[in-house]
Design an enzyme around this catalytic site. Structure first.
Site, mmCIF file in Angstrom:
data_model
loop_
_atom_site.group_PDB
_atom_site.id
_atom_site.type_symbol
_atom_site.label_atom_id
_atom_site.label_comp_id
_atom_site.label_asym_id
_atom_site.label_seq_id
_atom_site.Cartn_x
_atom_site.Cartn_y
_atom_site.Cartn_z
ATOM 1 N N GLY A 1 31.090 -3.193 -41.184
ATOM 2 C CA GLY A 1 30.056 -3.511 -42.160
ATOM 3 C C GLY A 1 28.697 -3.099 -41.637
ATOM 4 O O GLY A 1 28.599 -2.293 -40.704
ATOM 5 N N VAL B 1 22.322 2.259 -32.297
ATOM 6 C CA VAL B 1 23.632 1.719 -31.931
ATOM 7 C C VAL B 1 23.913 0.537 -32.844
ATOM 8 O O VAL B 1 23.054 -0.320 -33.051
ATOM 9 C CB VAL B 1 23.648 1.278 -30.445
ATOM 10 C CG1 VAL B 1 24.976 0.608 -30.099
ATOM 11 C CG2 VAL B 1 23.402 2.476 -29.534
ATOM 12 N N GLY B 2 25.119 0.502 -33.393
ATOM 13 C CA GLY B 2 25.496 -0.585 -34.297
ATOM 14 C C GLY B 2 26.233 -1.698 -33.573
ATOM 15 O O GLY B 2 26.155 -1.836 -32.336
ATOM 16 N N GLY C 1 26.039 -2.976 -39.455
ATOM 17 C CA GLY C 1 26.045 -3.375 -38.055
ATOM 18 C C GLY C 1 24.934 -4.314 -37.647
ATOM 19 O O GLY C 1 25.144 -5.249 -36.864
ATOM 20 N N THR D 1 34.014 2.213 -40.651
ATOM 21 C CA THR D 1 34.452 1.997 -39.269
ATOM 22 C C THR D 1 35.943 1.676 -39.213
ATOM 23 O O THR D 1 36.497 1.181 -40.174
ATOM 24 C CB THR D 1 33.639 0.812 -38.713
ATOM 25 O OG1 THR D 1 32.329 1.254 -38.519
ATOM 26 C CG2 THR D 1 34.177 0.240 -37.438
#
Ligand code: ASP
Length: 304
Positions: free
Chosen positions: A225, A202-203, A227, A173
């Site tokens: 990291g 979804v993180g 999530g 990310t």
């Protein structure tokens, strides 16, 4: 400050790859400083830096995002303005070259904080944002990584290891946080998520308080990291709370936040933090995290 992911980063063992990452980080930082030298706010600098990182295919955001279980790119992003806690986020979006810019539009042009999937993409079109073709996002490395994950029936993080528990992982990310000369703080985080993730997963990145947070009274934070662990520990807001309630500075709050993340959920990843006085800090539980910072009048610094 910016980051480009945390992990063991065993894929940057050779000098050439390491230099490629570090030069990209330094270039982005220089650009962020220019934005502010020309009068741009912390928010504009954070958005500009995050957009450049999204455009660079070596990072897991925008172009170069990892693929989900269907071999598709689904991206999450958020941006937050520490002046008034305004925030915008998008989740599970496709064909958006710069999800962080769409998040900014959600913040400024809609009455909502988060839009997801098709609704977010319709909103993008409504705002006049061009959709990018599928092939823009796919890189040979990501296709390889996806095939590997499918082969081993694993949901993998952004690295070509098939062992999910291995330290040989990279959570790629991107994030950008900034403090401008007026003392305003801003934060942005953007990601393709994790390899072979379920469609619709979804993180933490677009979740305010988990993957991103900014408040002029405390700090700006961007996380990277695993999530799920960052969502459960609400890590970015937890770090801000250490500053607000225990009068810590960025370095102390980062240390306390990382200790909390490890103790409570054995979180894997890291954070970058700038506090209201402009002190910069970073912390991670993985072996490395690609990150860097630049100060007014100083040289950019990038490291793993
Ligand atoms: N935090 C991101 C997610 O879980 C992954 C990453 O940081 O690379 O979606």
């Amino acid at each position: 400050m910016v980051h480009g992911g945390a992990g063991a980063l065993d894929n940057v063992k050779d000098e050439k790859t390491a230099v490629r990452y570090l030069e990209s980080i330094r270039g982005v930082l220089e650009h962020g400083r220019q934005v502010m030298e020309l009068g741009g706010s912390a928010l504009e600098a954070a958005e500009a830096c995050a957009s450049l990182l999204e455009d660079d295919p070596v990072f897991n955001a925008g172009c170069g995002s990892v693929l989900n279980e269907n071999g598709q790119v689904e991206m999450d992003a958020a941006i937050m303005d520490g002046r008034d806690l305004a925030a915008g986020a998008v989740a599970a979006v496709q064909n958006i070259a710069n999800p962080v810019q769409l998040a900014r539009l959600v913040m400024t042009e809609s009455e909502h904080v988060m839009l997801i999937a098709e609704g977010a993409m319709r909103f993008a079109e409504h705002c006049g944002m061009d959709l990018a073709p599928d092939h823009y996002f796919f890189t040979p490395d990501r296709i390889e990584q996806y095939k590997e994950a499918r082969l081993h029936h694993r949901i993998m993080l952004d690295h070509d290891s098939s062992d999910e528990d291995s330290e040989d992982q990279k959570y790629g990310t991107i994030g950008a946080i900034a403090r401008d000369p007026q003392g305003n703080l801003a934060a942005a985080t953007s990601t393709g998520g994790i390899v072979n993730k379920r469609m619709g997963r979804v993180g933490d990145s677009p979740i305010i308080g988990a993957g991103v947070y900014a408040d002029n009274e405390t700090c700006a934070v961007s996380a990277t990291g695993y999530g799920e662990e960052f969502m459960r520990s609400v890590i970015s807001k937890t770090i801000a709370d250490f500053i607000y309630m225990q009068e810590m500075d960025a370095v102390e709050a980062t240390r306390a936040g990382i200790e909390y993340l490890t103790r409570k959920v054995r979180g894997r990843g890291g954070v970058i933090v700038i506090d209201r006085e402009g002190r910069c800090s970073s912390g991670f539980t993985t072996r490395k995290m690609i990150h860097g910072w630049i100060e007014h009048g100083g040289e950019s610094v990038a490291r793993f």
